[in-house]
Design an enzyme around this catalytic site. Structure first.
Site, PDB file in Angstrom:
ATOM      1  N   CYS A 193      -4.513  33.517 -48.163  1.00 15.21           N
ATOM      2  CA  CYS A 193      -3.061  33.358 -48.266  1.00 15.21           C
ATOM      3  C   CYS A 193      -2.556  33.995 -49.564  1.00 15.21           C
ATOM      4  O   CYS A 193      -2.873  35.156 -49.838  1.00 15.21           O
ATOM      5  CB  CYS A 193      -2.693  31.880 -48.143  1.00 15.21           C
ATOM      6  SG  CYS A 193      -0.920  31.573 -48.042  1.00 15.21           S
ATOM      7  N   ASP A 210      -0.420  33.184 -36.542  1.00 16.63           N
ATOM      8  CA  ASP A 210      -0.035  32.633 -37.846  1.00 16.63           C
ATOM      9  C   ASP A 210       1.495  32.575 -37.937  1.00 16.63           C
ATOM     10  O   ASP A 210       2.158  33.604 -37.849  1.00 16.63           O
ATOM     11  CB  ASP A 210      -0.608  33.554 -38.942  1.00 16.63           C
ATOM     12  CG  ASP A 210      -0.522  32.947 -40.323  1.00 16.63           C
ATOM     13  OD1 ASP A 210       0.334  32.063 -40.518  1.00 16.63           O
ATOM     14  OD2 ASP A 210      -1.304  33.346 -41.193  1.00 16.63           O
ATOM     15  N   HIS A 236      -2.806  30.035 -39.113  1.00 14.47           N
ATOM     16  CA  HIS A 236      -2.955  30.188 -40.563  1.00 14.47           C
ATOM     17  C   HIS A 236      -4.066  29.283 -41.121  1.00 14.47           C
ATOM     18  O   HIS A 236      -4.826  29.688 -41.979  1.00 14.47           O
ATOM     19  CB  HIS A 236      -1.618  29.847 -41.237  1.00 14.47           C
ATOM     20  CG  HIS A 236      -1.569  30.202 -42.686  1.00 14.47           C
ATOM     21  ND1 HIS A 236      -1.476  31.495 -43.131  1.00 14.47           N
ATOM     22  CD2 HIS A 236      -1.619  29.430 -43.798  1.00 14.47           C
ATOM     23  CE1 HIS A 236      -1.460  31.517 -44.449  1.00 14.47           C
ATOM     24  NE2 HIS A 236      -1.548  30.276 -44.881  1.00 14.47           N
TER      25      HIS A 236
END
Lengths: 124, 374
Positions: free
Chosen positions: B162, B319, B348
């Site tokens: 991320c 995601d 995600h």
């Protein structure tokens, strides 16, 4: 027993279970409607108008927060100064200086490690 | 009409049956028990055991800590290149080490990798001036130095997840001479040229949320606000579905334990340093300067073409936080000759904690990294 009959029987059993178990009803209800709800809700929160209204709402709460903080913060600062105590800003400044000291120490440690390595006999 | 729709459920019959049936008391008791069990599971989830793989803190700077995990293989069976895990600035990094049997760290250790984990820590009011760039120039550089020192290796591999992936990319692009052997990116938010509807990037776009006002008022962005935003992107799943799922599996002890740890991770959102957030939104998200090559740190351009290390870029197809397009375009902008883009049908978070991650993706990471860590 044919597949169709089996499916029907399972369905009937599920329905009977749901009748006597409130949780089973809730699960049935959620399973049936979550997909469509999810689509509708995701579309709503993903729209530009939602983003704009969320921004406006946030701004409203920030305005009231600013007003409160300014009034209360000024009062608190005066009080702390009167009592010879450090203010929030002063404590933050000290903490920031400590972090810079930590960084300098870390660099010094690394330099020391390099010097020690230089003194070690090289591997053949 | 669907046989399960509320119109077909015989509500009157239900109450009639409960009144008349001998099972009424049993049903009430069972329902009550399930309700109490579920509530207890939710409350206990905030204390769910985490970070169970043995590790040692080897470095600390301000709130940031660097951990070294105890290798499970003898030194001569381990890969000589250590792996540094860099997580985002939002949640806690224990997603890498959820529970024994479902821990990425544990899996990698068992495959013979030496693992280091950077925990950015929770910024306090004194950290509100820390910029996004500072996390790279002041922290990540020192962490890399410490990992090399501790492991005795000349190079390391970096896995960024991320925003941790964005930080890793900025590091690699800013320091072309960095001792980076390999880079793995998981759901990396890098290219913001298309602001998809329903994404947080769209909410934070120009004219919607006044970032300056937000940061000038609150200092650090509160974790609660970030958590609320993240949950709002999938309101039905996050505010209802998650708890319905718990109630469904409340009798399965193992499943409840896993749910509790994940719930703890989801709820435990830390504040985002104010200036870092302001810079992330203005420079990266709105300005898209990383992709345009316009971002300058200390007079040095952050040029993605400087990245020459082998790159494994893993993207989650479903995601809702970082879209596929945000992660993909880096492939054509870097100079690495050895690069691979992998799009997997996951989300995600699922990309790291799902069953398919454990049995499919993690072994693929081991295979890719193992070949390049000799």
């Amino acid at each position: 027993m044919s597949e169709e009959k089996k499916e029907k029987q399972i369905k009937t059993q599920d329905d009977e279970k749901a009748i006597s178990d409130p949780f089973a009803q809730m699960f049935q209800f959620y399973d049936s409607f979550s997909k469509s709800w999810s689509g509708v809700m995701s579309e709503a929160v993903g729209s530009k108008s939602f983003a704009e209204s969320m921004g406006q709402q946030l701004e409203g709460s920030l305005d009231s927060m600013t007003l409160f903080r300014r009034q209360f913060g000024d009062l608190m600062e005066q009080y702390l100064q009167m009592m010879s105590l450090p203010t929030r800003k002063e404590v933050i400044n000290i903490a920031q200086r400590l972090t810079h000291l930590e960084m300098a120490l870390d660099d010094l440690n690394a330099k020391m490690d390099e010097l020690i390595d230089l003194q070690k006999p090289k591997k053949k | 009409m669907d046989s399960k729709s509320p119109a077909t459920i015989p509500w009157d019959d239900l109450f009639f049956q409960l009144e008349d049936s001998n099972e009424a008391a049993e049903t009430a008791q069972r329902t009550y028990k399930r309700y109490i069990q579920s509530m207890r599971a939710i409350i206990d989830s905030y204390d769910a055991p985490i970070n169970q793989t043995p590790r040692e803190e080897i470095w600390r700077l301000n709130k940031s800590k660097l951990y070294h995990y105890t290798p499970t293989k003898p030194a001569d069976e381990c890969f000589p290149i250590p792996l540094l895990l860099v997580y985002a600035l939002i949640n806690r990094p224990f997603i890498f080490d959820l529970v024994p049997g479902r821990s990425f760290v544990e899996f990698m250790l068992d495959q013979g990798f030496e693992i280091y984990l950077l925990d950015w820590g929770e910024p306090g009011p004194e950290d509100q001036d820390t910029t996004f760039d500072d996390y790279v120039t002041e922290y990540l550089t020192r962490v890399v130095r410490k990992v090399l020192r501790h492991s005795g290796a000349d190079e390391l591999s970096m896995l960024g997840y991320c925003i941790g992936a964005t930080l890793s990319v900025v590091y690699a692009a800013l320091y072309p001479e960095a001792p980076l052997r390999n880079m793995i990116l998981l759901t990396a938010p890098i290219d913001f040229s298309s602001q998809l509807d329903g994404s947080m990037a769209m909410w934070l776009d120009e004219g919607r949320i006044d970032i300056d006002k937000l940061i000038d008022t609150v200092g650090n962005v509160p974790g609660e606000l970030i958590r609320h935003w993240a949950k709002m992107l999938k309101p039905v799943e996050n505010f209802v579905g998650s708890y319905v799922n718990l109630m469904k599996m409340v009798d399965d002890e193992g499943a409840v334990k896993a749910w509790q740890v994940i719930n703890r991770w989801v709820e435990d959102v830390i504040p985002f340093s104010g200036e870092a957030f302001r810079q992330f939104v203005k420079t990266y998200l709105r300005g898209n300067k990383l992709i345009k090559g316009e971002h300058i740190i200390h007079g040095q351009p952050v040029d993605l073409a400087n990245i020459k290390a082998p790159l494994f870029n893993i993207v989650a197809k479903f995601d809702h936080l970082v879209s596929q397009s945000q992660s993909e375009s880096i492939m054509s902008l870097i100079s690495s000759e050895d690069k691979e883009l992998k799009v997997i049908p996951s989300t995600h978070v699922g990309i790291m904690i799902s069953g398919s991650a454990r049995y499919k993706l993690w072994p693929e990471i081991v295979e890719w990294l193992g070949e390049r860590s000799i």
